[in-house]
Design a protein around this motif. Structure first.
Motif, PDB file in Angstrom:
ATOM      1  N   ARG A   1       0.484  98.943  61.951  1.00 46.64           N
ATOM      2  CA  ARG A   1      -0.410  97.958  61.325  1.00 46.64           C
ATOM      3  C   ARG A   1      -1.017  98.587  60.073  1.00 46.64           C
ATOM      4  NH1 ARG A   1      -5.258  94.759  61.887  1.00 46.64           N
ATOM      5  NH2 ARG A   1      -4.786  92.667  62.659  1.00 46.64           N
ATOM      6  N   SER A   2      -0.137  98.917  59.154  1.00 45.27           N
ATOM      7  CA  SER A   2      -0.524  99.653  57.957  1.00 45.27           C
ATOM      8  C   SER A   2       0.006  98.936  56.724  1.00 45.27           C
ATOM      9  CB  SER A   2       0.051 101.075  58.017  1.00 45.27           C
ATOM     10  OG  SER A   2      -0.132 101.744  56.798  1.00 45.27           O
TER      11      SER A   2
ATOM     12  N   ASN B   1      -0.808 105.063  53.162  1.00 43.93           N
ATOM     13  CA  ASN B   1      -0.260 104.263  54.245  1.00 43.93           C
ATOM     14  C   ASN B   1       1.139 104.746  54.611  1.00 43.93           C
ATOM     15  OD1 ASN B   1      -2.478 102.358  54.730  1.00 43.93           O
ATOM     16  ND2 ASN B   1      -2.097 101.713  52.638  1.00 43.93           N
TER      17      ASN B   1
ATOM     18  N   GLN C   1       6.853  99.762  57.540  1.00 46.58           N
ATOM     19  CA  GLN C   1       5.980  99.664  58.716  1.00 46.58           C
ATOM     20  C   GLN C   1       6.726  99.785  60.044  1.00 46.58           C
ATOM     21  OE1 GLN C   1       5.777  97.781  55.986  1.00 46.58           O
ATOM     22  NE2 GLN C   1       3.723  98.225  55.229  1.00 46.58           N
TER      23      GLN C   1
ATOM     24  N   THR D   1       4.805  88.332  57.841  1.00 47.39           N
ATOM     25  CA  THR D   1       3.808  89.232  57.229  1.00 47.39           C
ATOM     26  C   THR D   1       3.247  88.711  55.911  1.00 47.39           C
ATOM     27  OG1 THR D   1       5.215  90.675  55.828  1.00 47.39           O
ATOM     28  CG2 THR D   1       5.066  91.220  58.179  1.00 47.39           C
TER      29      THR D   1
ATOM     30  N   ILE E   1       2.305  93.949  56.941  1.00 47.97           N
ATOM     31  CA  ILE E   1       1.741  94.590  58.126  1.00 47.97           C
ATOM     32  C   ILE E   1       2.329  93.974  59.395  1.00 47.97           C
ATOM     33  CG2 ILE E   1      -0.375  95.026  59.424  1.00 47.97           C
ATOM     34  CD1 ILE E   1      -1.889  94.971  56.778  1.00 47.97           C
TER      35      ILE E   1
END
Length: 363
Positions: free
Chosen positions: A93-94, A100, A105, A147, A152
């Motif tokens: 969840r970045s 990040n 992800q 997303t 994310i």
């Protein structure tokens, strides 16, 4: 216990207690003891899957060419292992860029030993190569169909023996991706999505792919909704079968409030269901509830078997290791449980491994 045996022996000699009856009572007594004994759940260790910075390699994600520099667990919310236990996948969840997860992800790291998270090859094998790490952006691959612009994600389910990946974003969309090579996320292609709204935090499919389960993320109100699908793993349409409020099935919502359901899992035949509950205000209310299902994959028949209190582990690993559990997954044989946790500040985001006494035995 010794006195009980002596008394029983005297009764047998006197003819008051028949030997067969004694043996039955004796076996029932020890059976009750074994049933009452809590199952052991042992913390094996925790690990942050490595990236280029930990290995000295210069690996890039196949789908977008972005360097996989950072470690591969940044705000992880789900974890799944391949059937052979040699690949671990995390849904993070970045966001993109900065500190990040390098715009990828969805992450994959290979393990040196099946289902042993501490054997991450990128971190621990001097002979590791770029074949041992991969990343992908489901948001970019779907052209923003899931997303949106954030990229994310927070949930992952793998079906069809690694040929189908389902990815959950933070607004309640589940995207279906097909892999031309099982478990190889560099071969992912987007097919379609189903939209549920942002009230779900986790999802799971039955082993045959004909049912989809979603877990509501509403605070203090964990609800599992079951949907039937027109064909195995076909999310082109969904038909709601029923909803079950887990408060009615024995899940305790704490007086401090802010208890939230973060993950739902089943054993392979659907006879057991597991719900990860955590409190977003305190680290003291972290449990995995285990349910026995009278009818396989029928949540309406769920009976609460008990709960595993995670606090003894998560609150006693040192001040830098007191994270918040957010997702879980089992090894294919059910003998290991993996839990991803998040922690800001001085804490760590990582994967924890727990060894179980028996397959899928937590409570």
């Amino acid at each position: 216990m010794l006195n009980l045996i002596k008394k029983s022996k005297k009764l047998i000699i006197k003819g008051v207690l028949k030997p067969k009856v004694f043996l039955i009572l004796f076996s029932l007594f020890f059976s009750s003891l074994s049933l009452a004994a809590p199952l052991s759940v042992t913390w094996k260790g925790g690990l942050i899957p490595g990236g280029n910075e930990q290995s000295g390699l210069n690996c890039t994600a196949t789908t977008n060419g972005v360097a996989l520099d950072l470690d591969r667990a940044t705000a992880p919310h789900d974890v799944v292992l391949s059937d052979d236990g040699l690949q671990v996948f995390t849904a993070n969840r970045s966001g993109d860029g900065g500190s990040n997860i390098d715009n990828n992800q969805l992450s994959m790291n290979r393990l040196g030993t099946p289902n042993e998270i501490l054997t991450d090859k990128i971190r621990n094998d001097a002979n590791a190569t770029c074949n041992d790490i991969e990343g992908a952006s489901p948001g970019a691959i779907s052209d923003g169909q899931i997303t949106g612009s954030s990229n994310i994600i927070e949930g992952l389910h793998i079906g069809n023996r690694g040929s189908t990946f389902f990815v959950l974003d933070t607004i309640g969309d589940i995207g279906k991706f097909n892999l031309s090579i099982p478990y190889d996320i560099s071969t992912m292609s987007y097919e379609t999505r189903v939209q549920f709204g942002n009230t779900i935090d986790s999802m799971h499919f039955s082993r045959d792919g004909t049912k989809l389960f979603t877990l509501s993320s509403s605070t203090d109100d964990p609800v599992v909704t079951t949907y039937s699908l027109p064909a195995p793993f076909d999310i082109s349409s969904t038909t709601q079968i029923h909803q079950v409020d887990l408060d009615t099935k024995g899940i305790d919502v704490s007086a401090s409030s802010h208890d939230q359901g973060f993950d739902i899992e089943f054993n392979p035949d659907g006879s057991a269901m597991f719900i990860l509950m955590a409190n977003t205000n305190t680290a003291n209310n972290n449990f995995v509830y285990q349910f026995s299902l009278g009818k396989n994959y029928d949540v309406s028949t769920a009976v609460n078997v008990g709960k595993w209190d995670m606090n003894d582990v998560f609150l006693n690993r040192g001040s830098d290791k007191d994270g918040e559990p957010r997702g879980m997954g089992f090894s294919s044989d059910g003998m290991k449980l993996f839990v991803v946790e998040i922690k800001s500040g001085t804490g760590v985001d990582m994967i924890n491994q727990f060894d179980l006494e028996c397959p899928y035995g937590l409570a």
